[in-house]
Scaffold this motif. Sequence first.
Motif, PDB file in Angstrom:
ATOM      1  N   ILE A 224       0.839  -1.202   0.000  1.00  0.00           N
ATOM      2  CA  ILE A 224       0.000   0.000   0.000  1.00  0.00           C
ATOM      3  C   ILE A 224       0.873   1.251   0.000  1.00  0.00           C
ATOM      4  O   ILE A 224       0.534   2.269  -0.607  1.00  0.00           O
ATOM      5  N   PHE A 225       2.030   1.162   0.651  1.00  0.00           N
ATOM      6  CA  PHE A 225       2.964   2.297   0.672  1.00  0.00           C
ATOM      7  C   PHE A 225       3.471   2.591  -0.745  1.00  0.00           C
ATOM      8  O   PHE A 225       3.602   3.744  -1.146  1.00  0.00           O
ATOM      9  N   VAL A 226       3.744   1.515  -1.513  1.00  0.00           N
ATOM     10  CA  VAL A 226       4.207   1.683  -2.887  1.00  0.00           C
ATOM     11  C   VAL A 226       3.110   2.324  -3.739  1.00  0.00           C
ATOM     12  O   VAL A 226       3.368   3.235  -4.531  1.00  0.00           O
ATOM     13  N   VAL A 227       1.862   1.874  -3.544  1.00  0.00           N
ATOM     14  CA  VAL A 227       0.757   2.485  -4.283  1.00  0.00           C
ATOM     15  C   VAL A 227       0.683   3.979  -3.960  1.00  0.00           C
ATOM     16  O   VAL A 227       0.565   4.823  -4.857  1.00  0.00           O
ATOM     17  N   GLY A 228       0.796   4.298  -2.658  1.00  0.00           N
ATOM     18  CA  GLY A 228       0.780   5.708  -2.257  1.00  0.00           C
ATOM     19  C   GLY A 228       1.901   6.495  -2.915  1.00  0.00           C
ATOM     20  O   GLY A 228       1.701   7.615  -3.394  1.00  0.00           O
ATOM     21  N   GLY A 229       3.103   5.903  -2.976  1.00  0.00           N
ATOM     22  CA  GLY A 229       4.244   6.566  -3.614  1.00  0.00           C
ATOM     23  C   GLY A 229       3.980   6.819  -5.086  1.00  0.00           C
ATOM     24  O   GLY A 229       4.265   7.897  -5.610  1.00  0.00           O
ATOM     25  N   ALA A 230       3.407   5.822  -5.769  1.00  0.00           N
ATOM     26  CA  ALA A 230       3.128   5.960  -7.195  1.00  0.00           C
ATOM     27  C   ALA A 230       2.110   7.071  -7.438  1.00  0.00           C
ATOM     28  O   ALA A 230       2.273   7.905  -8.336  1.00  0.00           O
TER      29      ALA A 230
END
Lengths: 385, 288
Positions: A224-230
Motif C-alpha cells: 500500500i505504501f508503494v501504491v501511495g508513492g506511485a
Amino acid sequence: MSRLLPVLGNIAVLVAGLAALFGLPAFAETYVIINATIFASFAILALSLALIWGYAGILCFGQAAFFGLGGYTYAVAAINFGDTTGAAALAVALPALFAALLGYFMFWGRISDVYLGVITLTVSLILYRFVNQTAGEQWNIGEAPLGGFNGIPSTPILNWPGRPGEQLAPENIFSLAAGLLILVYFGCKALLATRFGRVVVAIRENEARVALLGYDTRRYKLAIFVVGGAVAGLSGLMFANSVFVSPTMFSLPVSGQIIIWVIIGGLGTLIGPVIGCILMQVLTNWLGTLNQVPGFGWVDPNLVLGVILMVFVLLVPKGLMALAADAVRWVVRNLPFPRRGKVPEGRKGDVRSASATGSHLESVHTSPFRRFAPPSPSGGRKSSA
Amino acid sequence: MDYAAILALQICSAVASLVLISLGLAVIFGMMRVINLAHGEFLMLGGYAAITAYNNGVNLWLAMLIVAPLTVGLFGIVVERLIIRHLYGRLIDTMLATWGLSLAMIGFVTVVFGNTVSGISAPLGSLTIGAYRTGAYEVFLVLVAAVLLVAGWAVLRFTRLGLIARGTMQNAAMAAALGVSPSLVYAVTFGVGAALSGLVGGLLAPLSGVVPTIGAAYIAKAFITVISGGAAILSGTAIASGLLGTINTAMTFAFTPVLGEVALLAAAVILLRILPQGITGRFFQRSL
C-alpha cells in the motif's frame, strides 16, 4: 437507507467530477484553468496520503519526497527523451520504486509510529537539501540541468503520445489532471474493496491480530505504501505540467500541507481529503490576496492556517466529512415521520461503553463529536510507548 | 596541531549546538511523550525576546539568560493549559496541534516584527589558536551545553523535584496514587522545557540572527537528535548529539556543508533502522 447512501455518494462524486472535467474548460479563463489544474494535482496528492494514512495507518511525514521525485523524474526524462510519454511513465515508476526501497527498509525493520514519521520526514529533507545545491554544470543529468534552488523552469509540457513537439493545451492538461483525479479516486475505492484492501484496513485496526491470523503484515504495508508513492509521483507529474519543478516540492511545508488537508477533510475517508485540499487551496489563495484589502493587511496566511489546524485537532478531530455525516445522521434520527429499516441505534451506546473501558485520558478528553462516530480507527491515537 | 585543535573545537561546537537545540524538546518528550513540533518556534520566540529586551536597554546577558527563558517558559505554561492538556496520550494529535501552533506563531511574529532578519553582534570577541581565530562565544556555548547537562542530571538525581519527575516519568498512575498531581508535574515540565528552549533561542540569537521562519532550521535536527537518543532524556540527547555532530563536522570538513547535513540525516535514518527505540533503548537503559 444506510445501503443507499454510499452509492448515492459515489454517484454525486462522479457527477461533480465529470461536471468539473467538462464544464470548466468550456467556460473558464486560462488563469482559472491553470489554477484548477494545480488543485487537481494537489488533490491527487491528498488522495495518496489519505490512502496510506487513513486506511493503512502509516503516517508519512514526507509524502512530498515522492511528489518531488515524480516531478523531477518527469522533467529530467522529458528533456532527455524529447517525447514525454515515456517520461510520464517513469515519473510514476521511479517514486514507486523509491517507496518500495524505503518501505522495505522501514517495515522490515518493524519501525512504527513516530519513528516512521521521523524517517520519512528526514528522507524528504535529505532530498530537499540535496536538490537545493545542485546548481551548476556538474549536476546535469544528460541534457537536463537540475538547476539547484531555481529548479527547472523549462520543464517540458506533455505532448500527445507518439507526436513529440505537439504539446497539450492548458485545457487538455486540466482535463487530464481532472480525469486522473477521478480515476485515482475510484481506483482507490476499488482497491480498498478488494481482499487486499480489507487486510490493509484490518492491519490499521490491529496489526498484531492480523499477523496472528497468518498474514505477513509487512508485505501488505509495503504494497500500500508503494501504491501511495506511485500516486504521489503521478501528482508530481501533473504539478510539473501546471507549474514547473523546483526544490520546494520536497520541502517540509508541502509535506505538512498534505497532512492538513487530510486532517481537515477527515482521516479515513477518500473524498474528505480531496475536499479539504481544494478548500484549503482556495482559502490560501484568497488569504494571499486579502492583504491588498485595506484593513486586512495584518492577516497572515500562516497564522490563519495554524489556527485552523489547531482548532480541527482539538475540536473536530475526525474532520469535515465526519461532521457532515453526523449532521445528516442527526437530521435522519430526528425526522418527524416514522422510519423504515434499521437505524443504527445501538451504535451510540456501544461506543460509549467501549470508551469507558479505555484509559481515562481518552474518555475524558473525547470531543462531543467523536461519540457519534464509529470507534476510532486511528492512525492517530496510538501512543508510542 | 593548531589545525587539530580547531577541528576538535569545531566538533565540540557542533555537538554542543545539537545538545542545546534539542534539550528543551528532549525534556518535554522524555517526560510527557509529547512531540512539540512548535519547538523551533519556541527557540525563535526566545531569540526575539532577547533581542527586543536588548534593544530596549536591558543588559545583553540579562536579556539572554533571564528575559528569554522567562518569557518562553510562561508562554509554554499557557500553551500547555490551553492545548496540550487536552491531548495527552494522543501522540500524533499533539504533533499536529503543536505544528498548527508553530504555523500560527510564525504568522503572528511576522505580523508583529515583520519578515526581516534582526540580530545583535556576538559578545566576547575572538579567540586565537596558532594561525587560526574562532569566536570565543562559541566556546562559551560549549560550556553552557555542558553546564545544562550536568545541572539537569544533578536536579533529576539529587533533588525532591527530580525524584517526583522521574517517578511520574516511570509510572504516572502510581505517582498520582502517591499524592503527586501529574497535571501539575506536566504543566511544570512543559514550562521548564519551554524555558530551556527560550534560553537557547536567546543564546543562539547573536550567532544566527532571528527571522520568523528560523524555527524550521532547528526543528528537524532537534527532532532527529531526540528520537535517535531514545528514552533517557539527558544521556540519550548527549550521546546522539555527540554521534551526529561528529559525523556532520567530519563530512563538512571532508566535503561540503551540505553533504555534512545530508550525512547527519542519513546517519540518523540508519541509526533508527538498527536501533528502533533509539540509542538508550538498547544501551545505557538505566541512565537519565
